[in-house]
Design a protein around this motif. Sequence first.
Motif, short mmCIF file in Angstrom:
data_model
loop_
_atom_site.label_atom_id
_atom_site.label_comp_id
_atom_site.label_asym_id
_atom_site.label_seq_id
_atom_site.Cartn_x
_atom_site.Cartn_y
_atom_site.Cartn_z
N SER A 63 10.40 2.82 -7.90
CA SER A 63 9.34 3.49 -7.16
C SER A 63 9.66 3.36 -5.67
O SER A 63 10.31 2.41 -5.25
CB SER A 63 7.97 2.88 -7.47
OG SER A 63 7.90 1.55 -7.00
N PHE A 64 9.20 4.33 -4.90
CA PHE A 64 9.50 4.36 -3.47
C PHE A 64 8.33 3.89 -2.63
O PHE A 64 8.36 3.99 -1.41
CB PHE A 64 9.93 5.77 -3.06
CG PHE A 64 11.17 6.21 -3.76
CD1 PHE A 64 12.41 5.73 -3.40
CD2 PHE A 64 11.09 7.11 -4.82
CE1 PHE A 64 13.56 6.12 -4.07
CE2 PHE A 64 12.23 7.52 -5.49
CZ PHE A 64 13.47 7.02 -5.13
N GLY A 65 7.28 3.40 -3.27
CA GLY A 65 6.13 2.88 -2.55
C GLY A 65 4.84 3.27 -3.22
O GLY A 65 4.81 4.14 -4.09
N ASP A 66 3.80 2.57 -2.80
CA ASP A 66 2.47 2.89 -3.32
C ASP A 66 1.46 2.65 -2.21
O ASP A 66 1.70 1.90 -1.29
CB ASP A 66 2.15 2.05 -4.56
CG ASP A 66 2.15 0.56 -4.28
OD1 ASP A 66 1.08 0.03 -3.96
OD2 ASP A 66 3.23 -0.06 -4.38
N GLU A 67 0.36 3.35 -2.33
CA GLU A 67 -0.74 3.24 -1.35
C GLU A 67 -2.06 3.12 -2.10
O GLU A 67 -2.25 3.76 -3.12
CB GLU A 67 -0.80 4.51 -0.48
CG GLU A 67 0.36 4.67 0.47
CD GLU A 67 0.35 3.66 1.61
OE1 GLU A 67 -0.75 3.22 2.02
OE2 GLU A 67 1.44 3.32 2.08
N GLY A 68 -2.95 2.31 -1.56
CA GLY A 68 -4.30 2.24 -2.07
C GLY A 68 -4.62 1.04 -2.94
O GLY A 68 -5.74 0.91 -3.44
N GLN A 69 -3.65 0.15 -3.14
CA GLN A 69 -3.88 -1.00 -4.02
C GLN A 69 -5.02 -1.89 -3.52
O GLN A 69 -5.73 -2.50 -4.31
CB GLN A 69 -2.60 -1.85 -4.14
CG GLN A 69 -1.51 -1.18 -4.93
CD GLN A 69 -1.54 -1.54 -6.40
OE1 GLN A 69 -2.50 -2.07 -6.92
NE2 GLN A 69 -0.45 -1.24 -7.07
N ALA A 70 -5.21 -1.97 -2.20
CA ALA A 70 -6.23 -2.88 -1.64
C ALA A 70 -7.63 -2.53 -2.13
O ALA A 70 -8.39 -3.41 -2.53
CB ALA A 70 -6.17 -2.86 -0.12
N THR A 71 -7.98 -1.25 -2.11
CA THR A 71 -9.33 -0.86 -2.54
C THR A 71 -9.35 -0.36 -3.99
O THR A 71 -10.37 -0.43 -4.65
CB THR A 71 -9.89 0.26 -1.65
OG1 THR A 71 -9.02 1.39 -1.72
CG2 THR A 71 -10.04 -0.21 -0.22
N ALA A 72 -8.22 0.15 -4.45
CA ALA A 72 -8.04 0.63 -5.83
C ALA A 72 -9.06 1.68 -6.23
O ALA A 72 -9.44 1.79 -7.39
CB ALA A 72 -8.02 -0.54 -6.81
N ASP A 73 -9.50 2.47 -5.27
CA ASP A 73 -10.35 3.61 -5.57
C ASP A 73 -9.46 4.79 -5.96
O ASP A 73 -9.79 5.57 -6.84
CB ASP A 73 -11.19 3.95 -4.33
CG ASP A 73 -12.20 5.03 -4.59
OD1 ASP A 73 -12.91 4.92 -5.60
OD2 ASP A 73 -12.27 5.98 -3.80
N TRP A 74 -8.32 4.86 -5.28
CA TRP A 74 -7.30 5.89 -5.52
C TRP A 74 -5.97 5.27 -5.14
O TRP A 74 -5.75 4.90 -3.99
CB TRP A 74 -7.61 7.10 -4.66
CG TRP A 74 -6.60 8.20 -4.64
CD1 TRP A 74 -5.38 8.28 -5.27
CD2 TRP A 74 -6.72 9.42 -3.91
NE1 TRP A 74 -4.76 9.46 -5.00
CE2 TRP A 74 -5.56 10.19 -4.16
CE3 TRP A 74 -7.70 9.94 -3.07
CZ2 TRP A 74 -5.35 11.44 -3.60
CZ3 TRP A 74 -7.48 11.19 -2.52
CH2 TRP A 74 -6.33 11.93 -2.78
N VAL A 75 -5.09 5.12 -6.11
CA VAL A 75 -3.76 4.56 -5.85
C VAL A 75 -2.74 5.65 -6.12
O VAL A 75 -2.77 6.31 -7.17
CB VAL A 75 -3.46 3.32 -6.72
CG1 VAL A 75 -2.06 2.81 -6.46
CG2 VAL A 75 -4.48 2.22 -6.46
N ALA A 76 -1.84 5.86 -5.17
CA ALA A 76 -0.74 6.81 -5.34
C ALA A 76 0.56 6.02 -5.41
O ALA A 76 0.80 5.12 -4.60
CB ALA A 76 -0.69 7.79 -4.17
#
Length: 111
Positions: A63-76
């Motif tokens: 994987s080249f990265g992820d965003e949104g793990q902190a709130t986990a409302d929407w993770v890409a």
Amino acid sequence: MNLVDFLTSKLDDLKAEQIEVIDVRGNSSITDHMIVCTGTSARHVAALAQKLIEEAKQAGVESFGDEGQATADWVAVDFGQAIVHILQRESREIYQLEHLWQGMQNHSSNA
């Protein structure tokens, strides 16, 4: 097994709901496919993303990265040829990613 099939199969195994694949080739310069699915809670969304990254890595898919793990409302999670969007039900209803991308497909095919 291709990347999209691998990712959707893993998401299904991990109990993601409403898994949908959107072909965005010709409409996106960053990826070929968007995979949108629903998690039942913030904890489930975060776990889906983390387990998907781990399972992919074990299979040799980086994987080249992820965003949104902190709130986990929407993770890409970016897998290059496919970006996986894992949303809680409420966020999925608000943002309606499928309709956004499908609308772009219809617009480009009518142009």
